[in-house]
Write a protein that holds these residues in place. Structure first.
Motif, PDB file in Angstrom:
ATOM      1  N   LYS A  98      -3.004 -23.214 -11.638  1.00  0.00           N
ATOM      2  CA  LYS A  98      -3.940 -22.115 -11.257  1.00  0.00           C
ATOM      3  C   LYS A  98      -3.298 -20.841 -11.171  1.00  0.00           C
ATOM      4  CE  LYS A  98      -7.370 -25.258  -9.234  1.00  0.00           C
ATOM      5  NZ  LYS A  98      -8.230 -25.570  -8.288  1.00  0.00           N
ATOM      6  N   ARG A  99      -1.999 -20.649 -10.590  1.00  0.00           N
ATOM      7  CA  ARG A  99      -1.630 -19.487 -10.737  1.00  0.00           C
ATOM      8  C   ARG A  99      -0.954 -18.933 -12.165  1.00  0.00           C
ATOM      9  NH1 ARG A  99       2.646 -20.478  -5.382  1.00  0.00           N
ATOM     10  NH2 ARG A  99       1.007 -20.414  -3.971  1.00  0.00           N
ATOM     11  N   GLY A 100      -0.709 -19.886 -13.075  1.00  0.00           N
ATOM     12  CA  GLY A 100      -0.437 -19.515 -14.376  1.00  0.00           C
ATOM     13  C   GLY A 100      -1.743 -19.067 -15.077  1.00  0.00           C
ATOM     14  N   GLU A 101      -2.986 -19.468 -14.571  1.00  0.00           N
ATOM     15  CA  GLU A 101      -4.143 -18.882 -15.243  1.00  0.00           C
ATOM     16  C   GLU A 101      -4.373 -17.371 -14.545  1.00  0.00           C
ATOM     17  OE1 GLU A 101      -7.695 -22.105 -15.956  1.00  0.00           O
ATOM     18  OE2 GLU A 101      -6.912 -22.043 -13.862  1.00  0.00           O
ATOM     19  N   LEU A 102      -4.081 -17.356 -13.448  1.00  0.00           N
ATOM     20  CA  LEU A 102      -4.253 -16.096 -12.742  1.00  0.00           C
ATOM     21  C   LEU A 102      -3.611 -15.062 -13.405  1.00  0.00           C
ATOM     22  CD1 LEU A 102      -4.890 -16.855  -9.235  1.00  0.00           C
ATOM     23  CD2 LEU A 102      -6.654 -16.233 -10.676  1.00  0.00           C
ATOM     24  N   LEU A 103      -2.436 -15.403 -13.495  1.00  0.00           N
ATOM     25  CA  LEU A 103      -1.198 -14.425 -14.131  1.00  0.00           C
ATOM     26  C   LEU A 103      -1.817 -14.194 -15.601  1.00  0.00           C
ATOM     27  CD1 LEU A 103       1.325 -12.812 -13.847  1.00  0.00           C
ATOM     28  CD2 LEU A 103       2.801 -14.800 -14.318  1.00  0.00           C
ATOM     29  N   GLU A 104      -2.025 -15.085 -16.499  1.00  0.00           N
ATOM     30  CA  GLU A 104      -2.303 -14.916 -17.695  1.00  0.00           C
ATOM     31  C   GLU A 104      -3.515 -14.008 -17.696  1.00  0.00           C
ATOM     32  OE1 GLU A 104      -2.328 -17.908 -21.366  1.00  0.00           O
ATOM     33  OE2 GLU A 104      -4.283 -17.907 -20.287  1.00  0.00           O
ATOM     34  N   SER A 105      -4.575 -14.180 -16.952  1.00  0.00           N
ATOM     35  CA  SER A 105      -5.773 -13.288 -16.781  1.00  0.00           C
ATOM     36  C   SER A 105      -5.230 -11.895 -16.415  1.00  0.00           C
ATOM     37  CB  SER A 105      -6.732 -13.900 -15.785  1.00  0.00           C
ATOM     38  OG  SER A 105      -7.343 -15.082 -16.594  1.00  0.00           O
ATOM     39  N   TYR A 106      -4.502 -11.681 -15.494  1.00  0.00           N
ATOM     40  CA  TYR A 106      -3.977 -10.364 -15.088  1.00  0.00           C
ATOM     41  C   TYR A 106      -3.148  -9.694 -15.972  1.00  0.00           C
ATOM     42  CZ  TYR A 106      -1.572  -6.950 -12.441  1.00  0.00           C
ATOM     43  OH  TYR A 106      -0.942  -5.684 -12.085  1.00  0.00           O
ATOM     44  N   LEU A 107      -2.676 -10.242 -17.015  1.00  0.00           N
ATOM     45  CA  LEU A 107      -1.869  -9.704 -18.078  1.00  0.00           C
ATOM     46  C   LEU A 107      -2.681  -9.242 -19.113  1.00  0.00           C
ATOM     47  CD1 LEU A 107       1.191 -12.015 -18.196  1.00  0.00           C
ATOM     48  CD2 LEU A 107       1.008  -9.481 -17.199  1.00  0.00           C
ATOM     49  N   THR A 108      -4.054  -9.663 -19.106  1.00  0.00           N
ATOM     50  CA  THR A 108      -5.223  -8.919 -20.109  1.00  0.00           C
ATOM     51  C   THR A 108      -4.988  -7.290 -19.634  1.00  0.00           C
ATOM     52  OG1 THR A 108      -6.831  -9.285 -18.680  1.00  0.00           O
ATOM     53  CG2 THR A 108      -6.515 -10.894 -20.602  1.00  0.00           C
ATOM     54  N   GLN A 109      -5.306  -6.463 -20.731  1.00  0.00           N
ATOM     55  CA  GLN A 109      -5.436  -4.981 -20.469  1.00  0.00           C
ATOM     56  C   GLN A 109      -6.442  -4.294 -21.053  1.00  0.00           C
ATOM     57  OE1 GLN A 109      -1.874  -2.869 -20.376  1.00  0.00           O
ATOM     58  NE2 GLN A 109      -2.726  -1.148 -19.752  1.00  0.00           N
ATOM     59  N   PRO A 110      -7.371  -3.744 -20.768  1.00  0.00           N
ATOM     60  CA  PRO A 110      -8.051  -2.665 -21.910  1.00  0.00           C
ATOM     61  C   PRO A 110      -7.098  -1.517 -22.169  1.00  0.00           C
ATOM     62  CG  PRO A 110      -8.698  -2.571 -19.532  1.00  0.00           C
ATOM     63  CD  PRO A 110      -7.796  -3.371 -19.461  1.00  0.00           C
ATOM     64  N   PHE A 111      -6.947  -1.334 -23.468  1.00  0.00           N
ATOM     65  CA  PHE A 111      -6.219  -0.295 -24.107  1.00  0.00           C
ATOM     66  C   PHE A 111      -6.893   0.889 -24.438  1.00  0.00           C
ATOM     67  CE2 PHE A 111      -3.461  -3.959 -25.189  1.00  0.00           C
ATOM     68  CZ  PHE A 111      -2.258  -3.541 -24.713  1.00  0.00           C
ATOM     69  N   TYR A 112      -6.489   2.127 -24.266  1.00  0.00           N
ATOM     70  CA  TYR A 112      -7.094   3.226 -24.698  1.00  0.00           C
ATOM     71  C   TYR A 112      -7.576   3.202 -26.246  1.00  0.00           C
ATOM     72  CZ  TYR A 112      -5.553   5.300 -20.383  1.00  0.00           C
ATOM     73  OH  TYR A 112      -5.319   5.566 -19.081  1.00  0.00           O
ATOM     74  N   VAL A 113      -6.674   2.895 -27.028  1.00  0.00           N
ATOM     75  CA  VAL A 113      -6.965   2.789 -28.165  1.00  0.00           C
ATOM     76  C   VAL A 113      -8.030   1.909 -28.918  1.00  0.00           C
ATOM     77  CG1 VAL A 113      -4.725   3.661 -29.137  1.00  0.00           C
ATOM     78  CG2 VAL A 113      -5.109   1.285 -28.720  1.00  0.00           C
ATOM     79  N   ALA A 114      -8.474   0.830 -27.798  1.00  0.00           N
ATOM     80  CA  ALA A 114      -9.438  -0.062 -28.196  1.00  0.00           C
ATOM     81  C   ALA A 114     -10.851   0.312 -27.537  1.00  0.00           C
ATOM     82  CB  ALA A 114      -8.922  -1.204 -27.886  1.00  0.00           C
ATOM     83  N   GLU A 115     -10.906   1.268 -26.915  1.00  0.00           N
ATOM     84  CA  GLU A 115     -12.192   1.461 -26.247  1.00  0.00           C
ATOM     85  C   GLU A 115     -13.429   1.529 -26.956  1.00  0.00           C
ATOM     86  OE1 GLU A 115     -11.721   5.377 -24.288  1.00  0.00           O
ATOM     87  OE2 GLU A 115     -10.444   4.659 -22.611  1.00  0.00           O
ATOM     88  N   GLU A 116     -13.367   2.034 -28.039  1.00  0.00           N
ATOM     89  CA  GLU A 116     -14.431   2.005 -29.035  1.00  0.00           C
ATOM     90  C   GLU A 116     -14.832   0.776 -29.560  1.00  0.00           C
ATOM     91  OE1 GLU A 116     -15.510   3.746 -33.387  1.00  0.00           O
ATOM     92  OE2 GLU A 116     -14.540   5.368 -31.916  1.00  0.00           O
ATOM     93  N   LEU A 117     -13.965  -0.099 -29.854  1.00  0.00           N
ATOM     94  CA  LEU A 117     -14.146  -1.316 -30.172  1.00  0.00           C
ATOM     95  C   LEU A 117     -14.571  -2.448 -28.861  1.00  0.00           C
ATOM     96  CD1 LEU A 117     -11.047  -1.878 -32.408  1.00  0.00           C
ATOM     97  CD2 LEU A 117     -13.490  -1.515 -33.107  1.00  0.00           C
ATOM     98  N   THR A 118     -13.980  -2.334 -27.818  1.00  0.00           N
ATOM     99  CA  THR A 118     -14.193  -3.277 -26.741  1.00  0.00           C
ATOM    100  C   THR A 118     -15.317  -2.780 -25.799  1.00  0.00           C
ATOM    101  OG1 THR A 118     -12.464  -2.321 -25.303  1.00  0.00           O
ATOM    102  CG2 THR A 118     -11.849  -4.032 -26.661  1.00  0.00           C
ATOM    103  N   LYS A 120     -14.596  -1.050 -23.030  1.00  0.00           N
ATOM    104  CA  LYS A 120     -14.006  -1.193 -21.779  1.00  0.00           C
ATOM    105  C   LYS A 120     -13.084   0.028 -21.982  1.00  0.00           C
ATOM    106  CE  LYS A 120     -13.903  -6.055 -21.342  1.00  0.00           C
ATOM    107  NZ  LYS A 120     -13.784  -7.255 -21.689  1.00  0.00           N
ATOM    108  N   LYS A 121     -13.037   0.913 -20.752  1.00  0.00           N
ATOM    109  CA  LYS A 121     -12.211   2.101 -20.641  1.00  0.00           C
ATOM    110  C   LYS A 121     -10.692   1.773 -20.574  1.00  0.00           C
ATOM    111  CE  LYS A 121     -11.989   6.168 -17.816  1.00  0.00           C
ATOM    112  NZ  LYS A 121     -11.528   7.010 -18.924  1.00  0.00           N
ATOM    113  N   GLY A 122     -10.058   2.359 -21.396  1.00  0.00           N
ATOM    114  CA  GLY A 122      -8.752   2.070 -21.232  1.00  0.00           C
ATOM    115  C   GLY A 122      -7.813   2.426 -19.793  1.00  0.00           C
ATOM    116  N   VAL A 123      -6.925   1.507 -19.533  1.00  0.00           N
ATOM    117  CA  VAL A 123      -6.218   2.154 -18.085  1.00  0.00           C
ATOM    118  C   VAL A 123      -4.764   1.872 -18.103  1.00  0.00           C
ATOM    119  CG1 VAL A 123      -8.533   1.397 -16.939  1.00  0.00           C
ATOM    120  CG2 VAL A 123      -6.577  -0.254 -17.233  1.00  0.00           C
ATOM    121  N   ALA A 124      -4.192   2.529 -17.035  1.00  0.00           N
ATOM    122  CA  ALA A 124      -2.675   2.129 -17.196  1.00  0.00           C
ATOM    123  C   ALA A 124      -2.326   2.429 -15.582  1.00  0.00           C
ATOM    124  CB  ALA A 124      -1.771   3.379 -17.766  1.00  0.00           C
ATOM    125  N   VAL A 125      -1.393   1.910 -14.987  1.00  0.00           N
ATOM    126  CA  VAL A 125      -0.754   1.821 -13.924  1.00  0.00           C
ATOM    127  C   VAL A 125       0.571   1.794 -13.813  1.00  0.00           C
ATOM    128  CG1 VAL A 125      -0.440   0.243 -11.888  1.00  0.00           C
ATOM    129  CG2 VAL A 125      -2.663   0.609 -12.907  1.00  0.00           C
TER     130      VAL A 125
END
Length: 166
Positions: A98-118, A120-125
């Protein structure tokens, strides 16, 4: 799928190294892509000279190694779960899965360059915020969260904590 290996320094390929003097290698993962987990780069097999022990502080290196270990074991367990179901996983391993599932999901990220396709607003931290969040997943602080709560909020998870109850 086409993979391009580029040596930005323009140096000759070293016969002793598998891919020459490349700084970074990303392994794309078709399993992640088919499950719409983007970027579909597997951190288990991807590497960069920047992430080697001499370039990162000790805490970062330890978190990185723990995360890779968790994801590796999660991948092994995922194979079993996909064939036989979660009940076939030993009870001592269910939490790791279950922690592996959570980590894998956490590592998904909306990219600025893909905003138009997805859509989803791109973000960074900051790196520090990302390390803190991964540490929380590894230590079990996020065990009560659902996978969807971490999907595509990824690397800005820490910015929404105060507004969403994290």
């Amino acid at each position: 799928m086409t993979t391009l290996l580029v040596d930005l320094k323009g140096e000759a390929v070293d016969e002793e190294l598998p891919y020459g003097p490349l700084e970074t290698l990303w392994q794309l993962d078709i399993d992640l892509a088919t499950r719409s987990k983007f970027p579909s780069v597997t951190p288990i097999h991807s590497t960069s000279s920047i992430l080697e022990g001499t370039h990162v502080d000790q805490i970062h290196f330890i978190i990185q190694q723990r995360a890779k270990k968790l994801l590796r074991r999660y991948r092994e367990l995922r194979s079993v779960v996909s064939i036989r179901g979660i009940n076939s996983v030993p009870s001592s391993e269910v939490q790791m899965y279950k922690r592996g599932e959570l980590l894998e999901s956490y590592l998904t990220q909306p990219f600025y360059v893909a905003e138009e396709l997805t859509g989803k607003k791109g973000v960074a931290v900051s790196l520090q915020d990302t390390l803190n969040d991964v540490q929380k997943i590894l230590d079990g602080s996020m065990d009560s969260k659902e996978i969807d709560q971490l999907s595509y909020i990824g690397l800005y998870f820490c910015k929404i904590k105060s507004t969403s109850g994290f």
